[in-house]
Design a protein around this motif. Structure first.
Motif, mmCIF file in Angstrom:
data_model
loop_
_atom_site.group_PDB
_atom_site.id
_atom_site.type_symbol
_atom_site.label_atom_id
_atom_site.label_comp_id
_atom_site.label_asym_id
_atom_site.label_seq_id
_atom_site.Cartn_x
_atom_site.Cartn_y
_atom_site.Cartn_z
ATOM 1 N N TRP B 160 1.718 -2.227 1.595
ATOM 2 C CA TRP B 160 3.264 -2.021 1.847
ATOM 3 C C TRP B 160 4.116 -3.632 1.713
ATOM 4 O O TRP B 160 5.065 -3.635 0.985
ATOM 5 C CB TRP B 160 3.569 -1.643 2.882
ATOM 6 C CG TRP B 160 3.506 -0.136 3.196
ATOM 7 C CD1 TRP B 160 2.453 0.696 2.312
ATOM 8 C CD2 TRP B 160 4.222 0.809 3.684
ATOM 9 N NE1 TRP B 160 2.998 1.968 2.452
ATOM 10 C CE2 TRP B 160 3.754 2.426 3.523
ATOM 11 C CE3 TRP B 160 5.193 0.841 4.772
ATOM 12 C CZ2 TRP B 160 4.115 3.527 4.045
ATOM 13 C CZ3 TRP B 160 5.671 1.929 5.300
ATOM 14 C CH2 TRP B 160 5.365 3.369 4.919
ATOM 15 N N LEU B 161 3.360 -4.389 2.257
ATOM 16 C CA LEU B 161 3.515 -6.012 2.171
ATOM 17 C C LEU B 161 3.974 -6.285 0.789
ATOM 18 O O LEU B 161 5.134 -6.966 0.092
ATOM 19 C CB LEU B 161 2.845 -6.744 2.778
ATOM 20 C CG LEU B 161 2.846 -7.186 4.119
ATOM 21 C CD1 LEU B 161 1.923 -8.249 4.463
ATOM 22 C CD2 LEU B 161 4.455 -7.999 4.428
ATOM 23 N N LEU B 162 2.918 -5.937 -0.259
ATOM 24 C CA LEU B 162 2.809 -6.419 -1.532
ATOM 25 C C LEU B 162 3.859 -5.542 -2.272
ATOM 26 O O LEU B 162 4.723 -6.156 -3.084
ATOM 27 C CB LEU B 162 1.644 -6.073 -2.282
ATOM 28 C CG LEU B 162 1.509 -6.144 -3.559
ATOM 29 C CD1 LEU B 162 1.363 -7.600 -4.142
ATOM 30 C CD2 LEU B 162 0.177 -5.452 -4.348
ATOM 31 N N ASN B 163 4.241 -4.252 -1.821
ATOM 32 C CA ASN B 163 5.028 -3.501 -2.424
ATOM 33 C C ASN B 163 6.507 -3.872 -2.293
ATOM 34 O O ASN B 163 7.328 -4.182 -3.419
ATOM 35 C CB ASN B 163 4.960 -1.969 -1.729
ATOM 36 C CG ASN B 163 5.514 -0.906 -2.695
ATOM 37 O OD1 ASN B 163 5.504 -0.979 -4.004
ATOM 38 N ND2 ASN B 163 6.085 0.274 -2.032
ATOM 39 N N ILE B 164 6.751 -4.515 -0.972
ATOM 40 C CA ILE B 164 8.015 -4.773 -0.521
ATOM 41 C C ILE B 164 8.633 -6.372 -1.207
ATOM 42 O O ILE B 164 9.634 -6.658 -1.655
ATOM 43 C CB ILE B 164 8.467 -4.938 0.792
ATOM 44 C CG1 ILE B 164 8.400 -3.407 1.198
ATOM 45 C CG2 ILE B 164 9.645 -5.626 1.239
ATOM 46 C CD1 ILE B 164 8.384 -3.263 2.672
ATOM 47 N N GLY B 165 7.415 -7.069 -1.197
ATOM 48 C CA GLY B 165 7.630 -8.460 -1.527
ATOM 49 C C GLY B 165 7.516 -8.529 -2.987
ATOM 50 O O GLY B 165 8.253 -9.535 -3.573
#
Lengths: 74, 262
Positions: B160-165
């Motif tokens: 999710w961090l990768l997704n948002i970032g």
């Protein structure tokens, strides 16, 4: 709460069919700028087109309240 | 010799049904999706004491700063974790579905660092943490399954961090939908052609770090491509493969082959 629609034209045309409830016109201005920022993060090339990115904010009567424009000046 | 072997998930499900493990069988099925548990381990999990609680959308089951004494298991419906900033902005940091344990971290950490709320009308089994802790001390395979579950949730958070970032808005939304589809299929008792996503566009915005107007625009784009449908303003996944292609989705981070070691 008033409801506003955020249509874009020029670099990235799109008609907003859902819109958003916001407390007032100041909140709508902030939202329009944030939306533009979010679009430009995805695709900075949007502003390279003819007259940049234009976000028009419309109220429920269809009246244009204001527009936010991002352009590159030479 | 049978000509075709039943899929592992179906076999596990039949095993749970045969053993009549009761309401907690959904938790056991979830743990069996990533860990090995003996029949005795499964029966011990099924025998845990619990009470049933029903909640309405938005209702808090745990608040930041609380000291938890129970671990809720989702029996039906959806729940989410959220964190907030003082001006009221919030981020949805995890989505939980049937079979998921909501608060295994409180076995080890004493204060909740986020809120847990019902996303839809939902039913939970509340397990006393003391009974769960005793079970982990008595049964190493259960302790290992619980640790594995926590680790997979961390893996989802990293994704999710990768997704948002780093993903574009369209890929971000498509990736989330692929993940939900995959996770629902793991716990579904029967194959469903179309999976309904119970999130509003405002909630999707708070989850994906986009503005609601931008989410609506991406939803419309996926709808035009035929990847999703919008019956009565809700959202249904119609074409998983299109969504997977847009977001370059790989389910490796969900660790589906954890048992076989593939």
């Amino acid at each position: 709460m008033p409801h506003y629609f955020f249509n874009t034209s020029n670099g990235s045309p799109h008609i907003d069919d859902a819109g958003m409830d916001l407390p007032d016109i100041d909140a709508a201005r902030r939202e329009a700028v944030r939306y533009g920022g979010s679009l430009l993060v995805d695709d900075p090339n949007m502003v390279m087109h003819d007259s940049g990115l234009r976000i028009e904010v419309i109220d429920t009567t269809g009246k244009r309240c204001f527009a936010v424009c991002v352009v590159i000046e030479r | 010799m049978p000509s075709q072997v039943a899929p592992l998930s179906r076999w596990k499900e039949q095993q749970c049904e045969r053993m009549a493990l009761g309401p907690l069988s959904i938790l056991i099925r979830k743990l069996l999706s990533h860990s090995l548990l003996s029949t005795a381990d499964q029966e011990a999990l099924a025998a845990l004491p619990y009470s049933i609680k029903h909640m309405v959308p938005g209702e808090a089951i745990l608040r930041e700063g609380d000291r938890a004494v129970i671990c809720p298991i989702v029996l039906s419906g959806f729940a989410y974790r959220q964190k907030m900033v003082p001006d009221g902005g919030r981020q949805i940091v995890a989505l939980k579905m049937p079979g998921d344990a909501l608060d295994l971290q409180s076995l080890f950490l004493h204060r909740a660092d986020h809120d847990i709320r019902a996303l839809t009308v939902a039913e939970f089994a509340l397990l006393p943490l003391t009974a769960l802790e005793k079970l982990t001390l008595d049964r190493p395979a259960v302790a290992r399954a619980i640790l594995t579950d926590i680790l997979i949730e961390s893996s989802i958070s990293r994704e999710w961090l990768l997704n948002i970032g780093r993903r574009s808005a369209l890929a971000r939304l498509a990736h989330l939908l692929c993940e939900l589809h995959d996770r629902m299929n793991t716990i579904a008792t029967e194959a469903s052609a179309h999976f309904h996503v119970p999130l509003t566009q405002e909630q999707l915005a708070d989850l994906l770090g986009l503005t609601p107007v931008h989410v609506n625009r991406m939803v419309r784009q996926l709808e035009k491509m035929g990847a999703i449908g919008r019956p009565s303003r809700s959202l249904t996944i119609l074409h998983f493969d299109s969504l997977a292609k847009i977001s370059n989705f790989s389910s490796a981070y969900l660790h589906r082959n954890n048992i076989s070691g593939v």
